[in-house]
Enzyme design. Structure first.
Site, short mmCIF file in Angstrom:
data_model
loop_
_atom_site.label_atom_id
_atom_site.label_comp_id
_atom_site.label_asym_id
_atom_site.label_seq_id
_atom_site.Cartn_x
_atom_site.Cartn_y
_atom_site.Cartn_z
CE LYS A 1 -2.78 -5.75 -6.74
NZ LYS A 1 -2.39 -5.19 -5.47
NE ARG B 1 -1.14 -1.39 3.79
CZ ARG B 1 -1.16 -1.30 5.11
NH1 ARG B 1 -2.24 -0.91 5.74
NH2 ARG B 1 -0.08 -1.59 5.83
CB CYS C 1 -4.66 -0.11 -6.99
SG CYS C 1 -2.87 -0.04 -7.13
N1 LIG Z 1 0.89 1.98 -6.72
C1 LIG Z 1 0.47 1.00 -5.94
O1 LIG Z 1 0.11 1.18 -4.79
C2 LIG Z 1 0.44 -0.42 -6.48
C3 LIG Z 1 0.26 -1.49 -5.59
C4 LIG Z 1 0.25 -2.79 -6.09
C5 LIG Z 1 0.36 -3.00 -7.45
N2 LIG Z 1 0.49 -1.93 -8.30
C6 LIG Z 1 0.65 -2.20 -9.73
O2 LIG Z 1 2.02 -2.06 -10.06
C7 LIG Z 1 2.17 -1.53 -11.38
C8 LIG Z 1 2.98 -0.26 -11.35
O3 LIG Z 1 2.28 0.72 -10.61
P1 LIG Z 1 2.98 2.06 -10.12
O4 LIG Z 1 2.01 2.73 -9.22
O5 LIG Z 1 4.34 1.76 -9.63
O6 LIG Z 1 3.07 2.85 -11.52
P2 LIG Z 1 3.94 4.14 -11.87
O7 LIG Z 1 3.22 4.84 -12.93
O8 LIG Z 1 4.28 4.88 -10.59
O9 LIG Z 1 5.32 3.56 -12.42
C9 LIG Z 1 5.46 2.91 -13.63
C10 LIG Z 1 6.81 3.27 -14.22
O10 LIG Z 1 7.09 2.43 -15.34
C11 LIG Z 1 7.80 3.20 -16.30
N3 LIG Z 1 7.74 2.51 -17.61
C12 LIG Z 1 6.71 2.39 -18.45
N4 LIG Z 1 7.05 1.64 -19.53
C13 LIG Z 1 8.33 1.25 -19.33
C14 LIG Z 1 9.22 0.43 -20.05
N5 LIG Z 1 8.86 -0.15 -21.21
N6 LIG Z 1 10.47 0.26 -19.58
C15 LIG Z 1 10.83 0.84 -18.42
N7 LIG Z 1 10.02 1.60 -17.67
C16 LIG Z 1 8.77 1.80 -18.12
C17 LIG Z 1 7.12 4.55 -16.25
O11 LIG Z 1 7.92 5.57 -16.80
C18 LIG Z 1 6.89 4.72 -14.74
O12 LIG Z 1 7.97 5.38 -14.12
C19 LIG Z 1 0.74 -1.35 -11.89
O13 LIG Z 1 0.36 -2.48 -12.63
C20 LIG Z 1 -0.08 -1.24 -10.63
O14 LIG Z 1 -1.41 -1.65 -10.83
C21 LIG Z 1 0.54 -0.66 -7.85
#
Ligand SMILES: NC(=O)c1ccc[n+]([C@@H]2O[C@H](COP(=O)([O-])OP(=O)(O)OC[C@H]3O[C@@H](n4cnc5c(N)ncnc54)[C@H](O)[C@@H]3O)[C@@H](O)[C@H]2O)c1
Length: 434
Positions: A207, A154, A263
């Site tokens: 998930k 989280r 999310c």
């Molecule tokens: N944020 C949360 O609390 C959370 C919790 C559990 C799961 N998730 C899941 O995790 C995943 C990521 O979420 P997030 O919140 O970290 O997203 P985010 O947008 O903060 O980060 C994603 C990053 O990936 C980079 N990116 C995109 N394409 C790329 C590529 N081809 N090569 C390298 N980098 C690349 C982007 O520039 C960005 O910095 C999602 O699927 C989300 O659903 C998020």
């Protein structure tokens, strides 16, 4: 172990830094050059408690590196994690998998020797199959195993959640990959964090089922709160009364303005779409999502009612913009819908958030921002608390009363006591309480 983390956002950066802290050598990769440049200079692009120190410490120990060069960074690692974004696809609500697929192709081009590719991004059932197909299409004959390892952290408590998870779910169909994953999580495994090994598809669905269940719990208590207001009951008493039942549990039973964040909204939508595609609609989640969407904007009506039916020409002060405290994340924050609705009704908005104002500037327009709660409330016709940051839990109401034009407080997180507020001389409205 040598590990690469593709995507250095909220999940990738926290996971990469924690895995480095366990003693692994980790490279966090991103296509966003500015983000990587900032990280290389020791600047953390997001707000997450404890992350600055954790990153700095592991960089100092030469266990954590940052790069935009994916091919080079994955060439000699045992495991590559994909932690890129999976936002809602514009138009239809399916998860947009383009970032995941691009990452898979790039990884395929760079790896050498047996490599485990781990999908940490939240992805619909069957995505692992497609990632594997894409990798084999890009590099026929490559020795790779594709694993699902959804992340349950989280924001705001991400480091503790990663290091002390309720469970680790691994969807794997290859014994060598299972051994690598056990090695990656060995420090947690020794702490006896439950380690659940399933099929890839079960892991992917776990998930979404988890997030949909939590979203349902929130929406349930929100609707009970609405009923409480109609019948003169108190939702906090009802929530406690049901939450003490161990089969129900007390978490996620706080009535409020509706769930938001990066999310729940997109993941419930994606699950709805997947279920429809497979001819097995999940109607309970369809309803949860629809109810929640309406709820956020409807919260503005509470403010209108507290202000005597109209906010036209009035100044409304907003405390808290992010979708929850202890993050700077504004994605799908209820504040966006509530503020837009108040503006549509003619209000001028003054706002303060301890960490979210930079992101807020990009998603809501025509706000005036302030540097603290009191200057934000000066001259206001009403105050609305949208996010329950600790800094808003013990406001000085005598001071606020002298600063504000009218002593009206709409508390969308129920952080104050109704009787106390009456004694302070405030018109006080909250959620699911008299
Ligand atoms: N944020 C949360 O609390 C959370 C919790 C559990 C799961 N998730 C899941 O995790 C995943 C990521 O979420 P997030 O919140 O970290 O997203 P985010 O947008 O903060 O980060 C994603 C990053 O990936 C980079 N990116 C995109 N394409 C790329 C590529 N081809 N090569 C390298 N980098 C690349 C982007 O520039 C960005 O910095 C999602 O699927 C989300 O659903 C998020």
């Amino acid at each position: 172990m040598h590990i690469a983390m593709v995507g250095s956002g909220y999940v990738g950066l926290v996971s990469g830094a924690c895995l480095a802290d366990f003693g692994n050598i980790v490279t966090c990769i991103d296509t966003d050059e500015k983000k990587i440049e900032a990280l290389q200079l020791g600047k953390i692009p997001i707000f997450e408690p404890g992350l600055q120190e954790l990153v700095a410490n592991n960089v100092r120990q030469q266990r954590l590196f940052f790069s935009t060069d994916l091919a080079k960074s994955v060439s000699d690692v045992q495991a590559v994690f994909i932690a890129v974004g999976t936002p809602s696809r514009r138009g239809d609500g399916h998860a947009d998998l383009s970032f995941v697929y691009q990452a898979a192709r790039d990884i395929a081009a760079g790896i050498k020797g047996f490599t485990v590719v781990v999908t940490k991004s939240t992805v619909p059932v069957g995505t692992g199959d497609e990632v594997e197909r894409l990798i084999r299409e890009t590099r026929p004959g490559v020795d790779v195993a594709v694993v699902s390892n959804p992340e349950f952290l989280r924001e705001g408590a991400a480091i503790a959640d990663f290091k002390r998870p309720d469970r680790i779910v691994i969807g794997v169909e290859d014994a060598r990959a299972e051994a690598v994953m056990k090695e990656v999580y060995r420090p947690l495994y020794l702490n006896q964090a439950p380690f659940l090994v399933t099929s890839r598809r079960s892991s992917e669905l776990t998930k979404y089922a988890a997030n949909a269940f939590l979203a349902t719990k929130i929406t349930f208590i929100n609707e009970i709160a609405d009923l409480c207001e109609q019948v003169g009951a108190n939702v906090q008493d009802v929530a406690r009364g049901i939450g003490l039942d161990k089969r129900i549990g007390s978490k996620f039973l706080h009535a409020g303005p509706g769930y938001g964040g990066s999310c729940f909204p997109k993941d419930t939508q994606a699950l709805i779409k997947t279920a429809q595609d497979f001819g097995s609609p999940i109607r309970i989640v369809e309803t949860v999502s629809a109810v929640n969407d309406q709820r956020k904007r409807a919260m503005a009506k509470k403010v209108l009612a507290a202000c005597g039916g109209s906010v036209r020409g009035k100044h409304v002060a907003i405390l808290g913009l992010t979708f929850k405290p202890n993050t700077d994340d504004m994605r799908d924050s209820p504040a966006i819908s509530i503020i837009t609705a108040l503006q549509d009704h003619g209000a001028t908005i003054h706002a303060f958030d301890p960490e979210g104002m930079d992101q807020a500037r990009q998603v809501v327009s025509n706000l005036t921002y302030f540097e603290d709660a009191y200057s934000c409330c000066a001259g206001a016709d009403a105050l609305v608390i949208i996010t329950e940051w600790d800094a808003f839990r013990a406001l000085d109401f005598s001071r606020l009363k002298t600063l504000m034009k009218a002593p009206i407080l709409v508390d969308l997180r129920n952080i104050y006591d109704t009787e106390d507020m009456r004694q302070h001389g405030f018109v006080y409205r909250s959620v699911g309480r008299k």
